[in-house]
Design a protein around this motif. Structure first.
Motif, PDB file in Angstrom:
ATOM      1  N   TYR A  79       0.831  -1.206   0.000  1.00 27.82           N
ATOM      2  CA  TYR A  79       0.000   0.000   0.000  1.00 27.82           C
ATOM      3  C   TYR A  79       0.868   1.258   0.000  1.00 27.82           C
ATOM      4  CZ  TYR A  79      -3.377   3.437   1.802  1.00 27.82           C
ATOM      5  OH  TYR A  79      -4.163   4.543   1.987  1.00 27.82           O
ATOM      6  N   SER A  80       1.900   1.281   0.809  1.00 25.00           N
ATOM      7  CA  SER A  80       2.796   2.439   0.872  1.00 25.00           C
ATOM      8  C   SER A  80       3.504   2.651  -0.458  1.00 25.00           C
ATOM      9  CB  SER A  80       3.820   2.253   1.991  1.00 25.00           C
ATOM     10  OG  SER A  80       3.184   2.105   3.243  1.00 25.00           O
ATOM     11  N   GLU A  81       3.900   1.561  -1.110  1.00 30.02           N
ATOM     12  CA  GLU A  81       4.560   1.666  -2.411  1.00 30.02           C
ATOM     13  C   GLU A  81       3.618   2.267  -3.452  1.00 30.02           C
ATOM     14  OE1 GLU A  81       5.685  -2.331  -3.151  1.00 30.02           O
ATOM     15  OE2 GLU A  81       7.476  -2.268  -1.868  1.00 30.02           O
ATOM     16  N   LEU A  82       2.365   1.845  -3.445  1.00 24.87           N
ATOM     17  CA  LEU A  82       1.398   2.376  -4.410  1.00 24.87           C
ATOM     18  C   LEU A  82       1.102   3.851  -4.149  1.00 24.87           C
ATOM     19  CD1 LEU A  82      -1.115  -0.615  -4.664  1.00 24.87           C
ATOM     20  CD2 LEU A  82       0.611   0.092  -6.338  1.00 24.87           C
ATOM     21  N   LEU A  83       1.012   4.240  -2.869  1.00 21.44           N
ATOM     22  CA  LEU A  83       0.794   5.645  -2.552  1.00 21.44           C
ATOM     23  C   LEU A  83       1.951   6.507  -3.041  1.00 21.44           C
ATOM     24  CD1 LEU A  83      -0.741   5.793   1.046  1.00 21.44           C
ATOM     25  CD2 LEU A  83      -1.876   6.268  -1.118  1.00 21.44           C
ATOM     26  N   GLU A  84       3.172   5.993  -2.883  1.00 16.90           N
ATOM     27  CA  GLU A  84       4.343   6.721  -3.357  1.00 16.90           C
ATOM     28  C   GLU A  84       4.301   6.874  -4.870  1.00 16.90           C
ATOM     29  OE1 GLU A  84       7.971   8.747  -3.269  1.00 16.90           O
ATOM     30  OE2 GLU A  84       6.592   8.215  -1.634  1.00 16.90           O
ATOM     31  N   LEU A  85       3.895   5.829  -5.559  1.00 16.39           N
ATOM     32  CA  LEU A  85       3.784   5.877  -7.018  1.00 16.39           C
ATOM     33  C   LEU A  85       2.759   6.912  -7.457  1.00 16.39           C
ATOM     34  CD1 LEU A  85       4.357   4.656  -9.876  1.00 16.39           C
ATOM     35  CD2 LEU A  85       2.538   2.997  -9.381  1.00 16.39           C
ATOM     36  N   VAL A  86       1.596   6.902  -6.814  1.00 20.95           N
ATOM     37  CA  VAL A  86       0.510   7.809  -7.186  1.00 20.95           C
ATOM     38  C   VAL A  86       0.882   9.260  -6.902  1.00 20.95           C
ATOM     39  CG1 VAL A  86      -1.834   8.491  -6.533  1.00 20.95           C
ATOM     40  CG2 VAL A  86      -1.323   6.097  -6.966  1.00 20.95           C
ATOM     41  N   SER A  87       1.638   9.504  -5.835  1.00 25.52           N
ATOM     42  CA  SER A  87       1.974  10.881  -5.460  1.00 25.52           C
ATOM     43  C   SER A  87       2.810  11.587  -6.517  1.00 25.52           C
ATOM     44  CB  SER A  87       2.725  10.889  -4.122  1.00 25.52           C
ATOM     45  OG  SER A  87       4.010  10.288  -4.259  1.00 25.52           O
ATOM     46  N   LYS A  88       3.422  10.820  -7.439  1.00 21.19           N
ATOM     47  CA  LYS A  88       4.255  11.407  -8.491  1.00 21.19           C
ATOM     48  C   LYS A  88       3.469  11.720  -9.748  1.00 21.19           C
ATOM     49  CE  LYS A  88       8.380   8.987  -6.816  1.00 21.19           C
ATOM     50  NZ  LYS A  88       9.418   7.966  -7.129  1.00 21.19           N
ATOM     51  N   GLY A  89       2.152  11.536  -9.721  1.00 14.60           N
ATOM     52  CA  GLY A  89       1.327  11.863 -10.875  1.00 14.60           C
ATOM     53  C   GLY A  89       1.734  11.091 -12.111  1.00 14.60           C
ATOM     54  N   GLY A  90       1.953  11.806 -13.219  1.00 13.19           N
ATOM     55  CA  GLY A  90       2.338  11.157 -14.470  1.00 13.19           C
ATOM     56  C   GLY A  90       3.809  10.832 -14.574  1.00 13.19           C
ATOM     57  N   GLY A  91       4.577  11.068 -13.519  1.00 10.05           N
ATOM     58  CA  GLY A  91       5.998  10.760 -13.532  1.00 10.05           C
ATOM     59  C   GLY A  91       6.852  12.016 -13.490  1.00 10.05           C
ATOM     60  N   GLU A  92       8.130  11.836 -13.194  1.00  4.25           N
ATOM     61  CA  GLU A  92       9.028  12.972 -13.022  1.00  4.25           C
ATOM     62  C   GLU A  92       9.161  13.803 -14.292  1.00  4.25           C
ATOM     63  OE1 GLU A  92      12.703  11.534 -11.538  1.00  4.25           O
ATOM     64  OE2 GLU A  92      11.889  10.887  -9.598  1.00  4.25           O
ATOM     65  N   ASN A  93       9.263  13.147 -15.459  1.00 10.50           N
ATOM     66  CA  ASN A  93       9.402  13.890 -16.714  1.00 10.50           C
ATOM     67  C   ASN A  93       8.162  14.719 -17.008  1.00 10.50           C
ATOM     68  OD1 ASN A  93      11.962  12.830 -17.151  1.00 10.50           O
ATOM     69  ND2 ASN A  93      11.185  11.095 -18.354  1.00 10.50           N
ATOM     70  N   ALA A  94       6.988  14.137 -16.744  1.00 19.93           N
ATOM     71  CA  ALA A  94       5.743  14.866 -16.988  1.00 19.93           C
ATOM     72  C   ALA A  94       5.617  16.058 -16.047  1.00 19.93           C
ATOM     73  CB  ALA A  94       4.547  13.925 -16.822  1.00 19.93           C
ATOM     74  N   ILE A  95       6.071  15.884 -14.805  1.00 13.78           N
ATOM     75  CA  ILE A  95       6.004  16.998 -13.845  1.00 13.78           C
ATOM     76  C   ILE A  95       6.945  18.121 -14.262  1.00 13.78           C
ATOM     77  CG2 ILE A  95       6.476  17.664 -11.465  1.00 13.78           C
ATOM     78  CD1 ILE A  95       5.513  14.927 -10.579  1.00 13.78           C
ATOM     79  N   LEU A  96       8.147  17.765 -14.717  1.00 12.22           N
ATOM     80  CA  LEU A  96       9.094  18.794 -15.178  1.00 12.22           C
ATOM     81  C   LEU A  96       8.526  19.552 -16.373  1.00 12.22           C
ATOM     82  CD1 LEU A  96      12.544  16.954 -14.895  1.00 12.22           C
ATOM     83  CD2 LEU A  96      11.716  18.866 -13.512  1.00 12.22           C
ATOM     84  N   ARG A  97       7.935  18.837 -17.307  1.00  8.86           N
ATOM     85  CA  ARG A  97       7.349  19.483 -18.482  1.00  8.86           C
ATOM     86  C   ARG A  97       6.199  20.399 -18.073  1.00  8.86           C
ATOM     87  NH1 ARG A  97       7.113  15.289 -21.144  1.00  8.86           N
ATOM     88  NH2 ARG A  97       4.996  14.600 -20.676  1.00  8.86           N
ATOM     89  N   HIS A  98       5.422  19.937 -17.104  1.00  7.88           N
ATOM     90  CA  HIS A  98       4.261  20.701 -16.629  1.00  7.88           C
ATOM     91  C   HIS A  98       4.684  21.971 -15.898  1.00  7.88           C
ATOM     92  CE1 HIS A  98       0.141  21.175 -15.026  1.00  7.88           C
ATOM     93  NE2 HIS A  98       0.715  21.462 -13.871  1.00  7.88           N
TER      94      HIS A  98
END
Length: 584
Positions: A108-127
């Motif tokens: 559960y903790s692993e999935l929450l960590e995954l979800v907290s990054k949205g579309g991923g690091e590259n997508a966040i940088l682009r955004h």
């Protein structure tokens, strides 16, 4: 529906006694509890010219119409104390459950960590860098008050047939703005460019349903590219598809539920209706655009090139079309504007009453060993209740009748609740007892907590007498179903173990519309338990084929019955850790 309900968050955990086991997990930050304003009944209590007359009259009124919180707290001290000791005979089951809980909580903790990054690091940088926008979670920090909020269904959209859609492409939850409780819906443009998938529509509709049930202000942060066209048949035509969002906006407006929207990115096609149907809308300069068809479609249709800003930018909609009510030069200014708008609603925040209550006598960390790995590892449910109720005190109803269902009254964070908890297979007597108790809670305007751990399957009758008993049990279960469906009080369901078959309906499963339904990470949700399929008659001529088909079916059931599979499809409102149950 519940005019007298509100919500509040609790940021600090109450002091706990020394646990049976070492604390292994940090409690989640997102917590909340319901608070009732009054005890129901008439909105206009009986009035008399003088206080003396009111005192004389109050003794003649039904008890549920006479509010006395101090008296309620005093009487709660006299409730019997549950014995929550884990006996040595249960120790091996406790340890087995604990090992399973550690594994599922880690996942559960692993999935929450995954979800907290949205579309991923590259997508966040682009955004954030190229598009000059704030990440959705940063937006919520600027919008909401500086305290905890409840995020709903954070695992929605994972492992869907059409791929991963973290958090279903939007964040929904309950939080405070200027002291006023609200439901928020915020698109995450880092996930698939903000494109709306079927699971995203379902999540938005659920947020609106919660807002309507509890008459809570709604705030929309719109940054959407519209529907994902390859899945348009699952998004557009049906009653509960995309158009229902706009229908709900109109109904909420008729119910006088305020709605405020911020255009903080692209707002194309159907998404353009969300801000235009809100009571007030804010649009952000340079990044906020609003149109039914964007520049590419204009180019394809007319051959003319037009910039997004000229076609539907902030200045156009603030000065020409009037679709936006407020112009903001930056995101920070936009969220300050929203807070100012909410301050004009003439809402007076409900006072935060400090309700005196006792902590349970037993550590909530021990719930990890009481969360059943499967139905065979179920321990007496009173061990769980003793770690959830104030002071471990519980006024049981019909304690010696229908013992496979535990019913009674207790307090959670100082608030009186009715408790209906599975303690075995739901028998005829247990069903009648449950029906009686649910009706009592409804008549007394007492919210009901259902703790669900239903049996995987019922034994098939092998004689006429057993068949008659089976029929009588079904009739009694139908009676309890009717009582649960018709109970006009808030209902919250916590699946602490199994959610199997028809008994899950009786225990206020999703089909019976509880106000909220949460799962523990160990929960299983299925029509039948895969571990019990060996008793199912097999068909076919080849034994080897039967065995392979049975193995494949069991593997599929095992995967599809997990709490993570359920939560990804929004069959619930989220997964919570057992030790945080009192805070939800």
């Amino acid at each position: 529906m519940w005019n007298n309900l509100t919500f509040c968050s609790v940021c600090k955990l109450a002091p706990k006694p020394t646990p049976l086991l070492l604390p292994r997990f940090l409690p989640l930050a997102h917590v909340f509890k319901r608070r009732c304003k009054g005890l129901g009944g008439s909105k206009h209590p009986a009035q008399t010219p003088q206080n003396e007359g009111l005192k004389r009259t109050s003794s003649l009124l039904p008890a549920r119409l006479v509010s006395s919180k101090a008296k309620c707290r005093r009487y709660a001290k006299t409730y019997p104390v549950l014995d929550g000791r884990v006996l040595s005979v249960y120790r091996h089951v406790f340890e087995e459950n604990l090992r399973n809980s550690e594994a599922v909580v880690k996942r559960y903790s692993e999935l929450l960590e995954l979800v907290s990054k949205g579309g991923g690091e590259n997508a966040i940088l682009r955004h954030t860098q190229r598009n000059k926008k704030l990440f959705v979670r940063e937006r919520l920090k600027l919008l909401l008050d500086d305290e905890s909020f409840l995020e709903l269904s954070p695992l929605a959209g994972l492992n869907m047939p059409y791929g991963d859609v973290p958090a279903a492409g939007c964040l929904t939850g309950i939080g405070k703005i200027c002291g006023v409780w609200c439901v928020f819906t915020a698109n995450d443009a880092t996930v698939k460019g903000g494109t709306i998938y079927p699971i995203g529509v379902k999540k938005q509709l659920r947020a609106q349903e919660i807002a309507m049930q509890n008459r809570l202000l709604s705030v929309y942060l719109v940054d959407s590219g519209g529907a994902f066209l390859p899945l348009q048949s699952e998004l557009f035509p049906d009653k509960s598809h995309g158009g229902r969002v706009f229908y709900n906006e109109a109904i909420m407006s008729a119910m006088k539920i305020p709605q405020v929207a911020v255009v903080c990115g692209s707002c194309v096609a159907g998404g353009a209706y969300v801000p235009t149907m809100a009571e007030e809308a804010v649009i952000i300069d340079k990044i906020g655009t609003l149109f039914l068809a964007g520049p590419p479609l204009v180019k394809a249709a007319t051959g003319e090139y037009v910039s997004p800003e000229d076609l539907g930018g902030a200045k156009l909609h603030s000065k020409v079309s009037g679709c936006s009510d407020h112009f903001a030069s930056s995101e920070k200014e936009a969220y300050e504007c929203v807070r100012n708008v909410i301050s004009t609603l003439n809402y007076e925040p409900l006072p935060e009453e400090v309700t005196e209550h006792d902590s349970p006598l037993y550590s909530s960390d021990e719930l990890l060993g009481l969360a059943p790995r499967d139905y065979r590892c179920t321990l007496p449910v009173k061990l769980i209740l003793s770690r959830l109720l104030d002071g471990s005190r519980f006024q049981e109803f019909k304690a010696d009748y229908g013992t496979t269902l535990v019913t009674g009254f207790g307090h959670v964070e100082g608030h009186l609740v009715g408790v209906v908890a599975s303690n075995g297979e739901l028998t005829h007597d247990a069903s009648l007892k449950g029906s009686h108790f649910v009706q009592l809670c409804s008549h007394r305007s007492i919210p009901i907590l259902f703790f669900q751990n239903t049996a995987p399957h019922a034994a098939e009758p092998t004689s006429i007498s057993q068949a008659e008993a089976h029929s009588n049990r079904l009739k009694a279960q139908a009676s309890m179903m009717s009582a649960v469906a018709c109970a006009s009080v808030p209902k919250i369901t916590i699946v602490i173990g199994g959610c199997y078959g028809s008994e899950s309906y009786v225990m206020c499963g999703r089909s019976f519309s509880p106000n909220f339904l949460f799962l523990w990470p160990n929960a299983r949700v299925a029509l039948v338990d895969s571990r019990h399929l060996t008793t199912v008659p097999q068909a076919g001529d080849s034994d080897s084929t039967d065995e392979s088909e049975l193995k494949h079916l069991k593997q599929r059931l095992e995967e599809e019955s997990s709490a993570f599979y359920s939560s990804a499809r929004l069959w619930d409102d989220g997964i919570i850790l057992p030790q945080n149950t009192r805070k939800v």
